[in-house]
Design an enzyme around this catalytic site. Structure first.
Site, short mmCIF file in Angstrom:
data_model
loop_
_atom_site.label_atom_id
_atom_site.label_comp_id
_atom_site.label_asym_id
_atom_site.label_seq_id
_atom_site.Cartn_x
_atom_site.Cartn_y
_atom_site.Cartn_z
N LYS A 22 -38.51 6.68 9.92
CA LYS A 22 -38.72 7.58 8.88
C LYS A 22 -37.96 7.21 7.62
CE LYS A 22 -35.49 11.35 9.06
NZ LYS A 22 -34.93 11.55 7.51
N ASN A 23 -36.60 6.65 7.80
CA ASN A 23 -36.01 6.51 6.61
C ASN A 23 -36.67 5.35 6.05
OD1 ASN A 23 -34.37 8.60 7.11
ND2 ASN A 23 -32.59 7.41 7.56
N ARG A 91 -34.48 15.89 0.89
CA ARG A 91 -33.44 15.07 -0.01
C ARG A 91 -34.03 13.93 -0.75
NH1 ARG A 91 -28.31 14.42 -2.34
NH2 ARG A 91 -27.64 12.13 -1.96
N CYS A 115 -31.36 18.41 4.54
CA CYS A 115 -30.81 18.80 5.72
C CYS A 115 -29.47 19.37 5.25
CB CYS A 115 -30.31 17.52 6.64
SG CYS A 115 -31.51 17.60 8.24
N ARG A 120 -23.99 16.98 -0.95
CA ARG A 120 -24.88 15.88 -0.97
C ARG A 120 -25.18 15.49 -2.56
NH1 ARG A 120 -28.98 14.93 3.83
NH2 ARG A 120 -28.66 12.68 3.08
N ASP A 123 -24.76 11.85 -8.08
CA ASP A 123 -24.15 11.25 -9.24
C ASP A 123 -24.43 9.75 -9.32
OD1 ASP A 123 -22.37 11.48 -6.81
OD2 ASP A 123 -20.97 10.39 -8.17
N LEU A 124 -24.43 9.20 -8.04
CA LEU A 124 -24.72 7.71 -7.93
C LEU A 124 -25.85 7.39 -8.38
CD1 LEU A 124 -22.85 6.95 -4.84
CD2 LEU A 124 -21.90 6.56 -7.16
N SER A 162 -24.17 3.69 -1.12
CA SER A 162 -25.20 4.82 -0.81
C SER A 162 -26.41 4.13 -0.83
CB SER A 162 -25.17 5.75 -2.26
OG SER A 162 -26.46 6.38 -2.30
N VAL A 163 -27.09 4.50 0.58
CA VAL A 163 -28.36 3.97 0.72
C VAL A 163 -29.30 4.63 -0.28
CG1 VAL A 163 -30.23 4.26 2.67
CG2 VAL A 163 -27.88 4.05 3.23
N ASP A 305 -26.14 8.62 11.65
CA ASP A 305 -27.22 9.46 12.39
C ASP A 305 -27.27 9.32 13.71
OD1 ASP A 305 -28.06 10.12 9.70
OD2 ASP A 305 -29.70 8.69 9.70
N ILE A 327 -18.93 9.45 6.95
CA ILE A 327 -19.89 9.44 5.66
C ILE A 327 -20.52 10.85 5.12
CG2 ILE A 327 -22.50 8.80 5.29
CD1 ILE A 327 -21.20 6.36 5.86
N ARG A 397 -38.74 17.37 11.72
CA ARG A 397 -38.79 16.59 10.44
C ARG A 397 -38.51 14.96 10.57
NH1 ARG A 397 -35.33 19.96 5.87
NH2 ARG A 397 -35.70 17.97 4.94
C1 UD1 Z 1 -29.44 8.11 3.85
C2 UD1 Z 1 -30.36 8.48 5.19
C3 UD1 Z 1 -29.58 9.31 6.17
C4 UD1 Z 1 -28.05 8.80 6.52
C5 UD1 Z 1 -27.57 8.26 5.29
C6 UD1 Z 1 -26.24 7.39 5.50
C7 UD1 Z 1 -32.51 8.81 4.46
C8 UD1 Z 1 -33.80 9.45 3.95
N1 UD1 Z 1 -31.45 9.00 4.61
O1 UD1 Z 1 -28.96 9.19 3.26
O2 UD1 Z 1 -30.59 9.43 7.35
O3 UD1 Z 1 -27.48 9.44 7.29
O4 UD1 Z 1 -28.33 7.32 4.40
O5 UD1 Z 1 -26.51 6.11 6.09
O6 UD1 Z 1 -32.76 7.50 4.40
N2 UD1 Z 1 -23.00 10.19 -2.20
C9 UD1 Z 1 -22.27 10.45 -3.18
N3 UD1 Z 1 -23.26 10.50 -4.35
C10 UD1 Z 1 -24.58 10.07 -4.70
C11 UD1 Z 1 -25.09 9.69 -3.24
C12 UD1 Z 1 -24.62 9.61 -2.21
O7 UD1 Z 1 -21.17 10.84 -3.41
O8 UD1 Z 1 -25.11 10.02 -5.66
C13 UD1 Z 1 -22.22 10.03 -0.92
C14 UD1 Z 1 -22.75 10.78 0.14
O9 UD1 Z 1 -22.29 12.12 -0.04
C15 UD1 Z 1 -21.98 10.41 1.48
C16 UD1 Z 1 -22.28 8.92 1.06
O10 UD1 Z 1 -22.43 8.77 -0.15
O11 UD1 Z 1 -20.98 10.45 1.63
C17 UD1 Z 1 -23.68 8.09 1.74
O12 UD1 Z 1 -24.63 8.74 1.29
P1 UD1 Z 1 -25.97 8.12 1.15
O13 UD1 Z 1 -25.97 6.46 1.71
O14 UD1 Z 1 -26.53 7.77 -0.30
O15 UD1 Z 1 -27.12 8.72 1.99
P2 UD1 Z 1 -28.47 9.20 1.88
O16 UD1 Z 1 -29.14 8.21 1.02
O17 UD1 Z 1 -28.44 10.64 1.49
#
Ligand code: UD1
Length: 418
Positions: A22-23, A91, A115, A120, A123-124, A162-163, A305, A327, A397
């Site tokens: 999915k991801n 998201r 979710c 969430r 900013d990044l 951040s992923v 996850d 996380i 989902r």
């Molecule tokens: C993705 C995955 C999710 C997984 C997560 C962490 C998808 C669709 N989702 O979510 O299943 O649980 O990676 O492996 O691929 N953050 C900020 N600012 C930002 C973005 C993120 O502060 O702009 C923080 C988040 O709140 C969190 C951390 O960074 O604490 C990591 O989040 P991130 O790696 O971005 O997760 P997602 O990409 O949302």
């Protein structure tokens, strides 16, 4: 909303086929917007989140043929207005920003949803797009963006991993002018998969899967065929299902190399794990698992996850354990539901302390997010009596055909449609 009725406890036995990730599928579908020729994407899982992305693409004017694979033709993007209800329902819709700015030079979308696992921020994503030359305004829950001609490559040092933001940057930098360097990038296999997809279509992205990604912008991408990697979280979830049911199963069409830390923890829990090129098996030899301590973190650390599934494993294991969520610190909404089933857990901030008991008891519980709901489903498989899980739309989902896959292994699970 649909419900599951599950009767336990059961033993699991047999083989299942793991679906596409999915991801990986979500960002790759958004990435297809960067390509003006048609692309064929194989191994896309049939999930509600994927349906939503397809609806978003179709609203933009993209043509999609759904056969065994998806054939996507984004040669004509006719408009950039996407209904807010679609954007807000996942998201992943944040990944529309880079492709629309690249193709149309402008974007105007509602704030993405997803979710309910806590705050969430984005900013990044936004700051990175600004560093690549976009003007972005966030007002009244709408994101408005504009770019003069093209994204312009830059060096971006992520202040935290951040992923999602790493993906946003890759999508923006692929057709940008100059070179973009992402330092402290996320290393998840799904990021490597996205880069492999884009490189197959003519992009020049090096270093995906490491903490430094270098993207040399190219003028144009071409069409092609690509197969998405197997879902490592689905694989891990089924392995945990077998572990807690003291059972033996085989997962086919998977990639065990992306699951090292999860397999390692299962071995520590007493499982016999065997792996091959595209399969892995677990055998508990009828033994109750031993509890394991977990600290979640960015890849290659333990995946958030898989946190709720391992919490469940610990709840029925021998011993006491600690789980620390680093996380998404509020990702524990399943805890009160598992307590209703007899679990012995204490939650303090982002640390869960579990004392294993032999058997949970069936109860009526409510799913609150994707991974939490799958843990309730697995809990139903080992609890004595009937478990009713309300609000299971979350599970659709992220898990393809979960009740059929679990039933084929011997679970007693029924969907009640509403
Ligand atoms: C993705 C995955 C999710 C997984 C997560 C962490 C998808 C669709 N989702 O979510 O299943 O649980 O990676 O492996 O691929 N953050 C900020 N600012 C930002 C973005 C993120 O502060 O702009 C923080 C988040 O709140 C969190 C951390 O960074 O604490 C990591 O989040 P991130 O790696 O971005 O997760 P997602 O990409 O949302």
């Amino acid at each position: 909303m649909d419900k599951f009725i599950i009767k336990g406890p059961v033993k699991l036995k047999g083989k299942i086929i793991i679906s596409g990730s999915k991801n990986s599928a979500l960002p790759i579908l958004f990435a297809s917007l960067l390509i003006e020729d048609s692309v064929e994407i194989k191994n896309i899982p049939q999930l509600k989140d994927i349906d939503i992305v397809m609806k978003i693409l179709i609203k933009l004017g993209v043509k999609i043929k759904k056969k065994k694979s998806l054939i996507i033709d984004a040669s004509n993007i006719l408009q950039y207005n996407i209904p807010s209800y679609l954007i807000k329902s996942i998201r992943a819709s944040i990944w529309i920003l880079s492709p629309l700015l690249t193709r149309l030079g402008k974007v105007n979308i509602a704030f993405p949803g997803g979710c309910s696992i806590g705050n969430r921020p984005i900013d990044l994503h936004i700051n990175s797009l600004k560093l690549l030359g976009a003007k972005i305004n966030i007002k009244e829950n709408f994101i408005k963006g504009y770019i003069k001609k093209k994204f312009i490559g830059n060096i971006i040092r992520m202040k935290s991993i951040s992923v999602g933001a790493t993906i946003t940057i890759i999508l923006a930098a692929t057709l940008a002018s100059n070179i973009t360097i992402i330092e402290n990038s996320a290393k998840e296999p799904e990021i490597k998969d996205l880069a492999n997809f884009l490189n197959t279509m003519g992009a020049n992205i090096q270093g995906a899967g490491t903490n430094k990604i270098v993207i040399e912008g190219v003028k144009k991408l071409k069409g092609g065929v690509y197969k998405i990697i197997p879902d490592r979280i689905e694989t891990g979830t089924f392995l945990v299902a077998a572990a807690i049911c003291r059972s033996k199963i085989l997962c086919k069409h998977t990639n065990p190399n992306n699951l090292n830390i999860v397999l390692n923890k299962l071995q520590k829990a007493g499982a016999e794990i065997k792996i091959g090129k595209d399969w892995c098996s677990i055998n508990m030899h009828n033994q109750r698992p031993k509890s394991v301590n977990i600290i979640t973190g960015p890849y290659p650390n333990f995946p958030t996850d898989m946190q709720s599934q391992f919490a469940l494993l610990n709840l029925v294991s021998k011993g006491t354990s600690t789980i620390k969520e680093n996380i998404f610190k509020n990702r524990f909404m399943y805890v009160p539901e598992l307590i209703r089933m007899g679990a012995n857990i204490i939650l303090k901030k982002n640390i869960l302390k579990c004392k294993g008991i032999k058997l949970l008891s069936g109860a009526e519980v409510t799913a609150t997010d994707l991974r939490a709901s799958v843990s309730l489903v697995l809990a139903g498989c080992i609890a004595s009596g009937i478990t009713i899980i309300n609000n299971i739309s979350y599970i659709d989902r992220g898990y393809e055909n979960i009740e059929n896959k679990l039933s084929s292994l011997g679970a007693n699970i029924q969907r009640i449609k509403y």
